[in-house]
Design a protein around this motif. Sequence first.
Motif, PDB file in Angstrom:
ATOM      1  N   GLN A 110      18.904  10.300   4.092  1.00 20.07           N
ATOM      2  CA  GLN A 110      18.371   9.211   3.282  1.00 20.07           C
ATOM      3  C   GLN A 110      17.271   9.741   2.375  1.00 20.07           C
ATOM      4  N   GLY A 111      17.002   9.037   1.307  1.00 24.82           N
ATOM      5  CA  GLY A 111      15.979   9.469   0.362  1.00 24.82           C
ATOM      6  C   GLY A 111      16.039   8.661  -0.913  1.00 24.82           C
ATOM      7  N   ALA A 112      15.745   9.338  -2.056  1.00 26.12           N
ATOM      8  CA  ALA A 112      15.770   8.700  -3.380  1.00 26.12           C
ATOM      9  C   ALA A 112      14.993   7.392  -3.372  1.00 26.12           C
ATOM     10  N   ALA A 113      13.795   7.409  -2.758  1.00 20.26           N
ATOM     11  CA  ALA A 113      13.114   6.166  -2.412  1.00 20.26           C
ATOM     12  C   ALA A 113      12.091   5.683  -3.429  1.00 20.26           C
ATOM     13  N   THR A 114      11.845   6.450  -4.513  1.00 23.62           N
ATOM     14  CA  THR A 114      10.793   6.085  -5.452  1.00 23.62           C
ATOM     15  C   THR A 114      11.352   5.745  -6.825  1.00 23.62           C
ATOM     16  N   MET A 115      10.448   5.505  -7.774  1.00 30.23           N
ATOM     17  CA  MET A 115      10.844   5.142  -9.138  1.00 30.23           C
ATOM     18  C   MET A 115      11.254   6.342  -9.982  1.00 30.23           C
ATOM     19  N   TYR A 116      10.948   7.556  -9.507  1.00 36.40           N
ATOM     20  CA  TYR A 116      11.246   8.770 -10.268  1.00 36.40           C
ATOM     21  C   TYR A 116      12.079   9.708  -9.409  1.00 36.40           C
ATOM     22  N   THR A 157       0.773  -1.238   0.000  1.00 34.83           N
ATOM     23  CA  THR A 157       0.000   0.000   0.000  1.00 34.83           C
ATOM     24  C   THR A 157       0.806   1.291   0.000  1.00 34.83           C
ATOM     25  N   GLU A 158       2.089   1.262   0.425  1.00 36.75           N
ATOM     26  CA  GLU A 158       2.832   2.515   0.572  1.00 36.75           C
ATOM     27  C   GLU A 158       4.308   2.319   0.196  1.00 36.75           C
ATOM     28  N   LEU A 159       4.554   1.683  -0.915  1.00 34.77           N
ATOM     29  CA  LEU A 159       5.908   1.244  -1.258  1.00 34.77           C
ATOM     30  C   LEU A 159       6.879   2.396  -1.465  1.00 34.77           C
ATOM     31  N   ASP A 160       8.011   2.333  -0.807  1.00 37.33           N
ATOM     32  CA  ASP A 160       9.214   3.098  -1.147  1.00 37.33           C
ATOM     33  C   ASP A 160      10.418   2.334  -0.615  1.00 37.33           C
ATOM     34  N   ASP A 161      11.617   2.743  -1.060  1.00 36.08           N
ATOM     35  CA  ASP A 161      12.823   1.959  -0.772  1.00 36.08           C
ATOM     36  C   ASP A 161      13.983   2.935  -0.617  1.00 36.08           C
ATOM     37  N   ARG A 162      14.262   3.333   0.606  1.00 39.88           N
ATOM     38  CA  ARG A 162      15.168   4.458   0.827  1.00 39.88           C
ATOM     39  C   ARG A 162      16.636   4.042   0.782  1.00 39.88           C
ATOM     40  N   THR A 185      16.237  -3.857  -8.133  1.00 38.75           N
ATOM     41  CA  THR A 185      16.017  -5.269  -7.794  1.00 38.75           C
ATOM     42  C   THR A 185      14.925  -5.402  -6.745  1.00 38.75           C
ATOM     43  N   ASP A 186      14.934  -4.513  -5.751  1.00 36.72           N
ATOM     44  CA  ASP A 186      13.927  -4.557  -4.686  1.00 36.72           C
ATOM     45  C   ASP A 186      12.525  -4.323  -5.247  1.00 36.72           C
ATOM     46  N   TYR A 187      12.389  -3.319  -6.102  1.00 34.63           N
ATOM     47  CA  TYR A 187      11.071  -3.038  -6.695  1.00 34.63           C
ATOM     48  C   TYR A 187      10.575  -4.239  -7.493  1.00 34.63           C
ATOM     49  N   ALA A 188      11.467  -4.831  -8.267  1.00 33.56           N
ATOM     50  CA  ALA A 188      11.070  -5.997  -9.052  1.00 33.56           C
ATOM     51  C   ALA A 188      10.645  -7.151  -8.153  1.00 33.56           C
ATOM     52  N   THR A 189      11.341  -7.317  -7.021  1.00 31.12           N
ATOM     53  CA  THR A 189      10.977  -8.382  -6.083  1.00 31.12           C
ATOM     54  C   THR A 189       9.565  -8.180  -5.556  1.00 31.12           C
ATOM     55  N   VAL A 190       9.247  -6.953  -5.183  1.00 35.94           N
ATOM     56  CA  VAL A 190       7.908  -6.661  -4.652  1.00 35.94           C
ATOM     57  C   VAL A 190       6.846  -6.916  -5.717  1.00 35.94           C
ATOM     58  N   ILE A 191       7.094  -6.436  -6.921  1.00 36.52           N
ATOM     59  CA  ILE A 191       6.130  -6.650  -8.005  1.00 36.52           C
ATOM     60  C   ILE A 191       5.956  -8.141  -8.285  1.00 36.52           C
ATOM     61  N   ASN A 192       7.047  -8.864  -8.341  1.00 37.05           N
ATOM     62  CA  ASN A 192       6.957 -10.298  -8.623  1.00 37.05           C
ATOM     63  C   ASN A 192       6.247 -11.058  -7.509  1.00 37.05           C
ATOM     64  N   ASP A 193       6.465 -10.652  -6.259  1.00 39.37           N
ATOM     65  CA  ASP A 193       5.740 -11.286  -5.148  1.00 39.37           C
ATOM     66  C   ASP A 193       4.241 -11.066  -5.310  1.00 39.37           C
ATOM     67  N   CYS A 194       3.849  -9.852  -5.674  1.00 43.00           N
ATOM     68  CA  CYS A 194       2.425  -9.572  -5.878  1.00 43.00           C
ATOM     69  C   CYS A 194       1.875 -10.392  -7.037  1.00 43.00           C
ATOM     70  N   LEU A 195       2.630 -10.461  -8.118  1.00 46.44           N
ATOM     71  CA  LEU A 195       2.173 -11.229  -9.278  1.00 46.44           C
ATOM     72  C   LEU A 195       1.994 -12.708  -8.954  1.00 46.44           C
ATOM     73  N   ALA A 196       2.773 -13.189  -7.997  1.00 47.04           N
ATOM     74  CA  ALA A 196       2.718 -14.614  -7.643  1.00 47.04           C
ATOM     75  C   ALA A 196       1.546 -14.948  -6.734  1.00 47.04           C
ATOM     76  N   VAL A 197       0.857 -13.930  -6.218  1.00 49.19           N
ATOM     77  CA  VAL A 197      -0.259 -14.149  -5.285  1.00 49.19           C
ATOM     78  C   VAL A 197      -1.538 -13.659  -5.951  1.00 49.19           C
ATOM     79  N   THR A 198      -2.424 -14.574  -6.254  1.00 49.43           N
ATOM     80  CA  THR A 198      -3.658 -14.219  -6.948  1.00 49.43           C
ATOM     81  C   THR A 198      -4.431 -13.144  -6.203  1.00 49.43           C
TER      82      THR A 198
END
Length: 476
Positions: A324-330, A267-272, A287-300
């Motif tokens: 710390q920062g730079a936590a999003t995709m943009y 619900t509130e993804l970021d990765d600082r 890699t972390d973002y891809a892991t989260v997306i793939n975990d979601c894809l693996a769960v119906t």
Amino acid sequence: MSVTSTARARAALAATAALAVGGLLLACVSSQAGAASTGLKTLAEAKGKYIGTELTGNMVYNSTVTSLAAGQFDMVTPGNEMKWDTTEPSNGSYNFGPGDTIVSFAQSHNMRVRGHNLVWHSQLPGWVNGVPRNQVQGVMESHITAEVSHYKGKIYAWDVINEPFNEDGSLRQDAFYNAMGSGYLADAIRTAHAADPSAVLYINDYNIEGENAKSNALYSLAQSMLAQGVPLGGIGLEGHFIVGQVPSSMLANMQRFAALGLDVAVTELDDRVQLPASSGSLQQQATDYATVINDCLAVTRCPGVSQWGVGDADSWIPGTFPGQGAATMYDNNYQPKPAYNSTATALGGSTTTTTTTTTTTTTTTSSPPPNSTCTVTDSVNAWNTGLTENITIVNTGTGPVNGWSLAFTLAGGQTITSAWNAAISPGSGQVTAKNVSYNGSVPPGGSVSFGFQANHTGDTSAPTAFTLNGTRCATG
């Protein structure tokens, strides 16, 4: 990771989106066939998922932010506009205007809305904590009923209970627990369901992404609620990560909640990361973002993933975790980072580089001199083997430009990998940037901006000449 919820909320409320030439809808370029040509929401929807973002404060009035949000995401979470201190600042006096603004934005762009939140120990107006214990249940139920009823039919899912657990798995002793014990949790869910039976009702918390004492306690609570017939519909994993620390047990944790018949959303993804962000940390973030997306894809029963904020300029992280920062995709200028590409790839976008053989014909026709109908400015930000370039076209003529095509030549060794606000082809050499659906009209005195990322082999210079619809532009 321990998250200070109040600090996060205040930082998000205070954040204003940086005014910058930003990435709106990433457009097609020949060197990156899939990820750059298809928006994240389109890729996610093709997988039966959503990809969401958070808007709060002045973000909703910044066209760069809202264009990117609408182009890439199909779910919106209001950061602060639906919390108790905004919606009911005094007992029985409601203020839904800020939340209505975000709902209207979402509806106008065919985006769903996640309601956030109804019952939380933080961001409570002072009067709630002053309510006598024997009146707390009535106050809580009235608040939930009023807010959920106001937004009935407009909210896809509600974070009914937000962050109820301590790290050891015990329940927080807040105003609701102290007055009602653990029973307040089921009562809140039932009350929200009565007000809007169609909304999916969640318990949302942080540090529950993997299997640990906190998530174990929530799992036991969910089992108990479901056994009692409480209409709990989902579990929200906030997903505030430190780079490289996505729990290895996240998928198994999601699966066990899903096996109970519950939806499990991030619900509130970021990765600082530690600032300044290194190329290595940004690759790990990808890699972390891809892991989260793939975990979601693996769960119906994972309906989707939402990022907290649109870009780094909106993030609550720097205000809460200094250094710390730079936590999003943009990034701070709303340019896509490696995490964007990894997310797009995980959702099924292609990043296969294609090689095209072209034949160049040399003519003896001289370039026309610049005239007074257009001016082009550009800026390049280069690093190691990559660069970003932002280009602005100013219509200095007396009539509107309806549909634009800007031709220019890239320096040798430069190859475009992604673009925004324009469709650019081919990816190297003599290229042409054409408008996309939403920015083709430029009035007299108006301007339009686009940009791209490129790889380079050492020459990072900008183009020296630009031709707009066959007319050479002045450069500034």
